[in-house]
Enzyme design. Structure first.
Site, PDB file in Angstrom:
ATOM      1  N   GLU A   1       0.823  -1.226   0.000  1.00 12.06           N
ATOM      2  CA  GLU A   1       0.000   0.000   0.000  1.00 12.06           C
ATOM      3  C   GLU A   1       0.850   1.265   0.000  1.00 12.06           C
ATOM      4  OE1 GLU A   1      -3.389  -1.778   2.988  1.00 12.06           O
ATOM      5  OE2 GLU A   1      -2.754   0.300   3.214  1.00 12.06           O
TER       6      GLU A   1
ATOM      7  N   CYS B   1       3.249   8.434   1.165  1.00 14.86           N
ATOM      8  CA  CYS B   1       3.721   7.479   2.154  1.00 14.86           C
ATOM      9  C   CYS B   1       3.962   6.144   1.446  1.00 14.86           C
ATOM     10  CB  CYS B   1       2.654   7.356   3.242  1.00 14.86           C
ATOM     11  SG  CYS B   1       2.995   6.087   4.451  1.00 14.86           S
TER      12      CYS B   1
ATOM     13  N   CYS C   1       5.429  -7.435   7.472  1.00 12.42           N
ATOM     14  CA  CYS C   1       6.376  -6.948   8.477  1.00 12.42           C
ATOM     15  C   CYS C   1       6.538  -7.960   9.598  1.00 12.42           C
ATOM     16  CB  CYS C   1       5.917  -5.607   9.041  1.00 12.42           C
ATOM     17  SG  CYS C   1       7.191  -4.869  10.092  1.00 12.42           S
TER      18      CYS C   1
ATOM     19  N   CYS D   1       4.249  -5.127  15.677  1.00 15.04           N
ATOM     20  CA  CYS D   1       3.610  -4.180  16.605  1.00 15.04           C
ATOM     21  C   CYS D   1       2.130  -4.566  16.707  1.00 15.04           C
ATOM     22  CB  CYS D   1       3.749  -2.747  16.098  1.00 15.04           C
ATOM     23  SG  CYS D   1       5.451  -2.289  15.759  1.00 15.04           S
TER      24      CYS D   1
ATOM     25  N   CYS E   1      -0.888  -2.733  14.759  1.00 15.18           N
ATOM     26  CA  CYS E   1      -0.680  -2.516  13.330  1.00 15.18           C
ATOM     27  C   CYS E   1      -1.185  -3.700  12.506  1.00 15.18           C
ATOM     28  CB  CYS E   1       0.816  -2.304  13.091  1.00 15.18           C
ATOM     29  SG  CYS E   1       1.275  -2.347  11.363  1.00 15.18           S
TER      30      CYS E   1
ATOM     31  N   GLY F   1       5.887  -2.294   6.463  1.00 12.59           N
ATOM     32  CA  GLY F   1       7.258  -2.778   6.596  1.00 12.59           C
ATOM     33  C   GLY F   1       8.148  -1.881   7.428  1.00 12.59           C
ATOM     34  N   GLU F   2       9.292  -2.436   7.787  1.00 10.69           N
ATOM     35  CA  GLU F   2      10.307  -1.713   8.560  1.00 10.69           C
ATOM     36  C   GLU F   2      11.444  -1.362   7.591  1.00 10.69           C
ATOM     37  OE1 GLU F   2      11.256  -0.369  11.775  1.00 10.69           O
ATOM     38  OE2 GLU F   2      12.827   0.104  10.329  1.00 10.69           O
TER      39      GLU F   2
ATOM     40  N   SER G   1      10.794   6.254   8.648  1.00 15.20           N
ATOM     41  CA  SER G   1      10.187   5.997   9.953  1.00 15.20           C
ATOM     42  C   SER G   1      10.510   4.565  10.387  1.00 15.20           C
ATOM     43  CB  SER G   1       8.670   6.183   9.837  1.00 15.20           C
ATOM     44  OG  SER G   1       8.038   5.704  10.991  1.00 15.20           O
TER      45      SER G   1
ATOM     46  N   SER H   1       9.040   5.418  16.020  1.00 15.65           N
ATOM     47  CA  SER H   1       7.761   5.087  16.613  1.00 15.65           C
ATOM     48  C   SER H   1       7.999   4.654  18.064  1.00 15.65           C
ATOM     49  CB  SER H   1       7.200   3.925  15.767  1.00 15.65           C
ATOM     50  OG  SER H   1       5.863   3.740  15.989  1.00 15.65           O
TER      51      SER H   1
ATOM     52  N   ASN I   1       5.542   5.294  21.116  1.00 18.87           N
ATOM     53  CA  ASN I   1       4.223   4.761  21.513  1.00 18.87           C
ATOM     54  C   ASN I   1       3.999   4.424  22.983  1.00 18.87           C
ATOM     55  OD1 ASN I   1       3.515   4.895  18.769  1.00 18.87           O
ATOM     56  ND2 ASN I   1       4.567   2.955  18.429  1.00 18.87           N
TER      57      ASN I   1
ATOM     58  N   ASN J   1      -6.301   4.127  15.037  1.00 25.80           N
ATOM     59  CA  ASN J   1      -7.368   3.895  14.062  1.00 25.80           C
ATOM     60  C   ASN J   1      -7.805   2.433  14.172  1.00 25.80           C
ATOM     61  OD1 ASN J   1      -9.014   4.857  12.048  1.00 25.80           O
ATOM     62  ND2 ASN J   1      -7.628   4.262  10.415  1.00 25.80           N
TER      63      ASN J   1
ATOM     64  N   CYS K   1      -1.650   2.027   7.799  1.00 25.19           N
ATOM     65  CA  CYS K   1      -1.205   1.362   6.582  1.00 25.19           C
ATOM     66  C   CYS K   1      -1.252  -0.149   6.776  1.00 25.19           C
ATOM     67  CB  CYS K   1       0.197   1.824   6.209  1.00 25.19           C
ATOM     68  SG  CYS K   1       0.310   2.078   4.455  1.00 25.19           S
TER      69      CYS K   1
HETATM   70  S1  SF4 Z   1       4.051  -0.415  12.782  1.00 23.28           S
HETATM   71 FE1  SF4 Z   1       5.629  -0.588  11.195  1.00 23.28          FE
HETATM   72  S2  SF4 Z   1       7.249  -1.809  12.188  1.00 23.28           S
HETATM   73 FE2  SF4 Z   1       5.392  -2.115  13.428  1.00 23.28          FE
HETATM   74  S3  SF4 Z   1       4.462  -3.977  12.579  1.00 23.28           S
HETATM   75 FE3  SF4 Z   1       3.543  -2.195  11.502  1.00 23.28          FE
HETATM   76  S4  SF4 Z   1       4.730  -1.971   9.656  1.00 23.28           S
HETATM   77 FE4  SF4 Z   1       5.938  -3.242  11.074  1.00 23.28          FE
END
Ligand code: SF4
Length: 364
Positions: A90, A103, A110, A114, A117, A159-160, A187, A210, A212, A286, A331
């Site tokens: 995406e 973005c 990923c 997290c 997510c 993704g990271e 990020s 990030s 949090n 969200n 995302c």
């Molecule tokens: S927030 Fe980013 S690093 Fe964490 S699981 Fe989602 S995509 Fe991966």
């Protein structure tokens, strides 16, 4: 070979072996890296035989757009791309007055996991090639006809990015042909070796991290990567990250009602980031059916209290309130819907929201 997988210097070398005179190589490089040409045919100032010779040996292709969401009230729009092996990623287009942000995703899934997510919920996916990152950028830029000097790019999609470092750096080198590194933000969830590698680059993008949660225990609950890269070591890596004059770090903070949104959390966050030259980007959560039920978006009053407390403690804050902007924070949701649909069709059960919710509740 897809030529968009090569950095500018590599491209010049590869083309230099078969294209002459040298100014033709420059023309091709400009067609690709500055104008984002999606075919050799589009390179109209090249002789026909040069275009044919290129097409015989190489490809220049981008992922295919599968879906575009209806534009949100503020014009934001999400794109779902299909990669050559069927994976989906995406991207988000976010018009912001004079400037436009795009973005981008850096992996097709990923492994960081997290818990807030959707991408993390659906698990790991492969690294995305430079052509697949650039494809998101050039496709949206050309569809929306955005002048290159009006764009910001954020690697905050699926993704990271720091776990796909080499491809990220190749992509950055190409992006810098048409925009300043100051317009690009990477990020991360806090991959310390990746942050240190980024710090060593000659031309560094902006860095967003990030966070949090203001303490290790809660951060580890919602970001298991904290067990590998502890919060205090992460903060030390941010303090040593070199920042040129006028540049800031961004601390991203997803606000979860009743979990990390109290004024005392804002005080603790302000203390945590002291000395980092950072501003905070507060992102109200969200919700999504795939995520734990206990995770809720705070009400506006709680968001205001949190933000005001940060400001009173000397922190610069922005908050994403608009619906359209939130799609960037969420995302993975569009791809998540696609996966859910295809699993339902195949009769495979999805993990229900109540499972992880009770697990998370018991941990709180
Ligand atoms: S927030 Fe980013 S690093 Fe964490 S699981 Fe989602 S995509 Fe991966």
């Amino acid at each position: 070979m897809n030529l968009y997988d090569l950095a500018p210097a590599q491209l010049e070398q590869v083309l230099g072996e078969i294209v002459s005179p040298p100014f033709r190589v420059k023309q091709i490089e400009e067609w690709m890296h500055v104008r984002g040409a999606a075919s050799f045919e589009a390179m109209t100032n090249l002789p026909r035989d040069v275009r044919a010779a290129l097409a015989e040996r190489f490809t220049i292709s981008f992922p295919e757009v599968l879906t575009r969401t209806e534009p949100a009230q503020d014009g934001s729009q999400k794109y779902l791309f299909r990669l050559h092996d069927g994976q989906r990623i995406e991207s988000v287009y976010m018009p912001m007055g004079e400037r436009t942000s795009v973005c981008l995703s850096s992996q097709a899934g990923c492994a960081v996991g997290c818990t807030f997510c959707v991408t993390g919920f659906f698990g790991p996916g492969r690294n995305i090639a430079p052509s697949e990152m650039l494809g998101q950028f050039f496709t949206i830029r050309s569809e929306k006809q955005i002048p290159a000097d009006h764009m910001n790019v954020v690697f905050m999609g699926m993704g990271e990015p720091l776990l796909n470092f080499e491809n990220l750096v190749t992509t950055l080198d190409v992006l810098y042909r048409s925009m300043s590194p100051r317009r690009v933000t990477v990020s991360t969830s806090g991959i310390i070796p990746g942050i240190d590698d980024l710090a060593r680059l000659e031309r560094r993008p902006n860095l967003a991290v990030s966070i949090n949660a203001p303490d290790r225990k809660r951060r580890e609950e919602i970001m298991p990567i904290t067990a590998k890269y502890p919060l205090d070591e992460l903060m030390a890596s941010l303090r040593r990250f070199p920042l040129e004059k006028g540049r800031d770090l961004t601390i991203e903070y997803v606000l979860l009602a009743g979990y990390n949104d109290a004024p005392r959390d804002a005080v603790a966050l302000a203390k945590l980031i002291r000395g980092t030259h950072a501003k905070v980007n507060a992102i109200p959560f969200n919700p999504d059916p795939n995520l734990p039920e206990w995770m809720k978006r705070p009400g506006d009053a709680a968001i205001d209290r949190f933000v005001d407390t940060l400001v009173q403690n000397g922190v610069r804050v922005t908050v994403r309130r608009s619906k359209g902007r939130e799609i960037a924070a969420a995302c993975g949701q569009l791809r998540g819907k696609e996966i859910a649909k295809s699993r339902a069709t195949a009769g495979r059960p999805l993990r229900t929201a109540s499972g992880p919710a009770s697990e998370a509740d018991s941990r709180r």
